[in-house]
Enzyme design. Sequence first.
Site, PDB file in Angstrom:
ATOM      1  N   HIS A 346       0.941  -1.297   0.086  1.00 38.61           N
ATOM      2  CA  HIS A 346       0.007  -0.050   0.002  1.00 38.61           C
ATOM      3  C   HIS A 346       0.899   1.385  -0.136  1.00 38.61           C
ATOM      4  O   HIS A 346       0.198   2.424   0.262  1.00 38.61           O
ATOM      5  CB  HIS A 346      -0.792  -0.073   1.174  1.00 38.61           C
ATOM      6  CG  HIS A 346      -2.163  -0.917   0.984  1.00 38.61           C
ATOM      7  ND1 HIS A 346      -3.300  -0.473   0.449  1.00 38.61           N
ATOM      8  CD2 HIS A 346      -2.379  -2.138   1.414  1.00 38.61           C
ATOM      9  CE1 HIS A 346      -4.129  -1.212   0.578  1.00 38.61           C
ATOM     10  NE2 HIS A 346      -3.699  -2.283   1.127  1.00 38.61           N
ATOM     11  N   LYS A 534      -9.388  13.922   4.150  1.00 39.38           N
ATOM     12  CA  LYS A 534      -8.489  12.587   4.046  1.00 39.38           C
ATOM     13  C   LYS A 534      -7.569  13.008   5.266  1.00 39.38           C
ATOM     14  O   LYS A 534      -7.691  13.875   5.958  1.00 39.38           O
ATOM     15  CB  LYS A 534      -7.590  12.808   2.744  1.00 39.38           C
ATOM     16  CG  LYS A 534      -6.949  13.823   2.579  1.00 39.38           C
ATOM     17  CD  LYS A 534      -6.033  13.934   1.320  1.00 39.38           C
ATOM     18  CE  LYS A 534      -6.806  13.765  -0.032  1.00 39.38           C
ATOM     19  NZ  LYS A 534      -6.822  12.615  -0.723  1.00 39.38           N
ATOM     20  N   ARG A 535      -6.776  11.919   5.754  1.00 40.82           N
ATOM     21  CA  ARG A 535      -5.899  11.776   6.698  1.00 40.82           C
ATOM     22  C   ARG A 535      -5.000  13.140   6.680  1.00 40.82           C
ATOM     23  O   ARG A 535      -4.711  13.232   5.514  1.00 40.82           O
ATOM     24  CB  ARG A 535      -5.039  10.597   6.959  1.00 40.82           C
ATOM     25  CG  ARG A 535      -5.686   9.709   7.766  1.00 40.82           C
ATOM     26  CD  ARG A 535      -6.299   9.934   9.040  1.00 40.82           C
ATOM     27  NE  ARG A 535      -5.384  10.220  10.106  1.00 40.82           N
ATOM     28  CZ  ARG A 535      -4.961   9.192  11.123  1.00 40.82           C
ATOM     29  NH1 ARG A 535      -5.649   8.054  11.074  1.00 40.82           N
ATOM     30  NH2 ARG A 535      -4.091   9.213  11.796  1.00 40.82           N
ATOM     31  N   LYS A 540       0.443  14.497   1.628  1.00 43.00           N
ATOM     32  CA  LYS A 540      -0.917  14.902   0.976  1.00 43.00           C
ATOM     33  C   LYS A 540      -1.084  16.354   0.724  1.00 43.00           C
ATOM     34  O   LYS A 540      -2.091  16.735   0.064  1.00 43.00           O
ATOM     35  CB  LYS A 540      -2.237  14.363   2.006  1.00 43.00           C
ATOM     36  CG  LYS A 540      -2.163  12.821   2.141  1.00 43.00           C
ATOM     37  CD  LYS A 540      -3.267  12.312   2.743  1.00 43.00           C
ATOM     38  CE  LYS A 540      -3.370  10.661   3.063  1.00 43.00           C
ATOM     39  NZ  LYS A 540      -4.209  10.047   1.927  1.00 43.00           N
ATOM     40  N   THR A 642      -8.679   6.631  -2.519  1.00 42.16           N
ATOM     41  CA  THR A 642      -9.843   6.230  -2.814  1.00 42.16           C
ATOM     42  C   THR A 642     -10.957   7.265  -2.465  1.00 42.16           C
ATOM     43  O   THR A 642     -12.024   7.166  -3.437  1.00 42.16           O
ATOM     44  CB  THR A 642     -10.248   4.875  -1.844  1.00 42.16           C
ATOM     45  OG1 THR A 642     -10.274   5.211  -0.407  1.00 42.16           O
ATOM     46  CG2 THR A 642      -9.688   3.666  -2.267  1.00 42.16           C
ATOM     47  N   LYS A 646     -14.443   8.372  -4.807  1.00 37.99           N
ATOM     48  CA  LYS A 646     -15.837   8.831  -4.009  1.00 37.99           C
ATOM     49  C   LYS A 646     -16.256  10.159  -4.681  1.00 37.99           C
ATOM     50  O   LYS A 646     -17.392  10.210  -4.833  1.00 37.99           O
ATOM     51  CB  LYS A 646     -15.640   8.649  -2.408  1.00 37.99           C
ATOM     52  CG  LYS A 646     -15.225   7.294  -1.916  1.00 37.99           C
ATOM     53  CD  LYS A 646     -15.013   7.948  -0.220  1.00 37.99           C
ATOM     54  CE  LYS A 646     -14.373   6.266  -0.065  1.00 37.99           C
ATOM     55  NZ  LYS A 646     -13.676   6.578   1.444  1.00 37.99           N
TER      56      LYS A 646
HETATM   57  C1  LIG Z   1     -12.121   7.149   1.880  1.00 39.46           C
HETATM   58  C2  LIG Z   1     -11.837   7.349   3.114  1.00 39.46           C
HETATM   59  C3  LIG Z   1     -10.586   7.822   3.289  1.00 39.46           C
HETATM   60  C4  LIG Z   1      -9.458   7.767   2.323  1.00 39.46           C
HETATM   61  O1  LIG Z   1      -9.375   8.815   1.621  1.00 39.46           O
HETATM   62  P1  LIG Z   1      -8.065   9.174   0.794  1.00 39.46           P
HETATM   63  O2  LIG Z   1      -8.286  10.680   0.066  1.00 39.46           O
HETATM   64  O3  LIG Z   1      -7.803   8.191  -0.310  1.00 39.46           O
HETATM   65  O4  LIG Z   1      -6.958   9.250   1.662  1.00 39.46           O
HETATM   66  C5  LIG Z   1     -10.050   8.148   4.474  1.00 39.46           C
HETATM   67  N1  LIG Z   1     -11.002   8.349   5.663  1.00 39.46           N
HETATM   68  C6  LIG Z   1     -12.294   7.969   5.206  1.00 39.46           C
HETATM   69  C7  LIG Z   1     -13.330   8.238   6.333  1.00 39.46           C
HETATM   70  C8  LIG Z   1     -12.739   7.643   4.180  1.00 39.46           C
HETATM   71  O5  LIG Z   1     -14.038   7.554   4.052  1.00 39.46           O
END
Ligand SMILES: *Cc1c(COP(=O)(O)O)cnc(C)c1O
Length: 801
Positions: A346, A534-535, A540, A642, A646
């Site tokens: 990952h 995101k985190r 990022k 991911t 979304k």
């Molecule tokens: C999808 C998701 C992530 C991953 O987000 P990235 O932008 O791909 O880092 C992290 N936390 C939650 C709650 C999510 O639904």
Amino acid sequence: MFSSNEQFKQEFIDRVERMSGKSFADSSERDQYQALGNMVREFASQNWISTNEQYRYSGTKQVYYLSIEFLLGRLLKHNLLNLGIEKIVEESFTELGISLDAIEELEADAALGNGGLGRLAACFLDSLASLGLPGHGCGIRYKHGLFEQKIVNGYQVELPEHWLRNGHVWEVRKLDHAVEIPFWGHIESTMENGRLVFHHVNAERITAVPYDMPVVGYKNKTVNTLRLWNAEPSAYPIHKDILKYKRETESVSEFLYPDDTHDEGKILRLKQQYFLVSASIRSIVRSYRKQHISLQHFHEHVSIHINDTHPVLAIPELLRFLIDEEGYGWDEAWEITTKTISYTNHTTLSEALERWPIRIFQPLLPRIYLIVEEINRRFCNELWERYPGDWKRIENMAIIANEEVKMAHLALVGSHSVNGVAQIHTEILKQREMPLFYEVFPNKFNNKTNGITHRRWLLKSNPQLASLISEAISDEWIAKPEKLELLMEYQDDSLFLEQLSKVKERNKHKLVETITAKTGIALDPTSIFDIQVKRLHAYKRQLLNVLHIMHLYNRIKEDSSFSITPRTFIFGAKASPGYYFAKKVIKLINTVAKKVNEDSEVSKYIRVIFLENYRVSLAEEIFPAADVSEQISTASKEASGTGNMKFMMNGAITLGTMDGANVEIFERVGNENIFTFGLSADDVLRLQKQGGYRAMEYYQHDRRIRKVLDQLVNGFFSEEQNEFEAIFDSLVAHNDQYFVLRDFSSYVDVQSKVNEAYRNQNEWWKKSLVNIAKSGHFSSDRTIQQYANEIWRIRSNSNVL
Ligand SMILES: *Cc1c(COP(=O)(O)O)cnc(C)c1O
């Protein structure tokens, strides 16, 4: 089961009264939630039992997905939807004067994960069940999931999370399936019938008790299992200090480590990892044994997948089981093990590759350590034969080197498949990160681009968009998400585009209500909703986003003729509690937000919101309301992402670097339907290797950058003088390894393109439509079907479907 609303209502009222001991009129919303959850679980149980029987009698190959994280979120509505009873429940509740939305709010998020990796595992479970595939999850039942985030005076404050406070209606404790896991102690060997036999003596045992949750497939009667292990004291402790033993034992499933990129380096973490794999393998073998006597053909009936290296001890543990408990010789045990296990990588961040010091590993897991030593010895011998005299190479590839066990090397050697999670990521693994392993095992490497379940992230969380789509192209897309492509026919249908914009507007209104209720800040739903959730991590680059906002502030202040389409910048992010820099960025975002929102001139054009406690249930409200999706990681650093998928599926336009799955989004939607900027992955890797980046020059020569950076340290914000010094230093003095200043100018330019593009509304909604239409590829159904066909070699049980 529920043939009519009347029948459902009667059964529900009875259940509430029986469970709560109150009359229905006196029952609370929580009583109602408990009763409904119970009914739904029971309803699912019938199919759960029959699915298990089917698997057993047909002898279908089973997959077990081992993951240290499952970021499930809430399950009530999701289960109602997948069971196909959400209409009947919703209507009945309306008739009873109960709000299903309010009931749903009572369910705690099961936040047994940090971010993308854990959410991927949850999406995969949904796709496995929905495709009728025999795949199950194995994880840990952490008493406390990911911490709750509060923002106090702009700073992140962490509160312990307590999802089990009111019980969890979906789980079933299976005490009779408990197993004992040994730690510490030492190994003695004896000769028995001409064979060396190993005994683990003086081990301290922990009991692993499984809690099973049903994983309900979408309207297909399949119900798979997520088995979460709870650590409890053994009935036969050897410890003298029983209270201490109890405390230590229970701590194994007490907390989720709040970090998904850095190795915590804690004994407890390694204990959790072995606890998970040892308990899982014992229970997998137990279930296999119900149909087969010998383990010789185990790999033909069982696939075990390890999600990143956290469960990599599954390799030596399965070997140990076959050799020590079943009497297999090394070669046969090795063949069975490697054919059973497959591995997903990952990350390309080298600091995130797990390594364990021998001084921790060996005493905690003495038998496993001996086995890892033997794997390493044999592997190094093979390398020696292939590359005689090439000590350097062998040292670089060894599983044990420099007093450490390298978990990724163990995974590469001991599995039959190694996959990256997006095309660009897999190429980087092959060409840059693991070229030596790629040379030795070219056939193991393959790509499986990540996906998300369109059932949760579109059908459930954006019902209005889902209906609009179904009205246009029928609801076939729910079973076959690639059918979303049929929407391409509506590109020039201005009426449809208008309807699409109306759905987005309503979703934005809804999010504004939530935000205003929480923060008291009024927002303009007609502004562009530009969102980064995101985190929080340096790679990022939330920092790039906030520096750009500071720049916009300056432009509005400096130039009275400067005007832009109003924009609302929304952030949501948790920082790991020990991650100093990330926490500083949160403080900066909140400080800028305050400055911007309180300035009557500037806040006409821009507003900034930091949403606290980003999590799955909040994410479900956010994605449907987004216009712009910020995916601005330093190229080469984000394995896939991911969140980007979304957003796309909900009609937001990606503003991103050519990184991770953004590249594949670009390939699908085409240049006109995405905004890209910045260094390429090749540029970044070259700059890293050859040097040549001087952040100081950007500070000196770009007056926009100089102004913004000076504002971090010159008292522009009424914060402590040195509040943001660390950020300033990371960028300039430490020559920022994430190239924020290098990409700044390109980011400013692409942001102004977004601004221009939004002015042509018809064109904008066309872009939005194309993104939705092309998002079917990013359904985790596609991903899981590829894993099933190419790695696990499993098939859906057609009887079940
Ligand atoms: C999808 C998701 C992530 C991953 O987000 P990235 O932008 O791909 O880092 C992290 N936390 C939650 C709650 C999510 O639904």
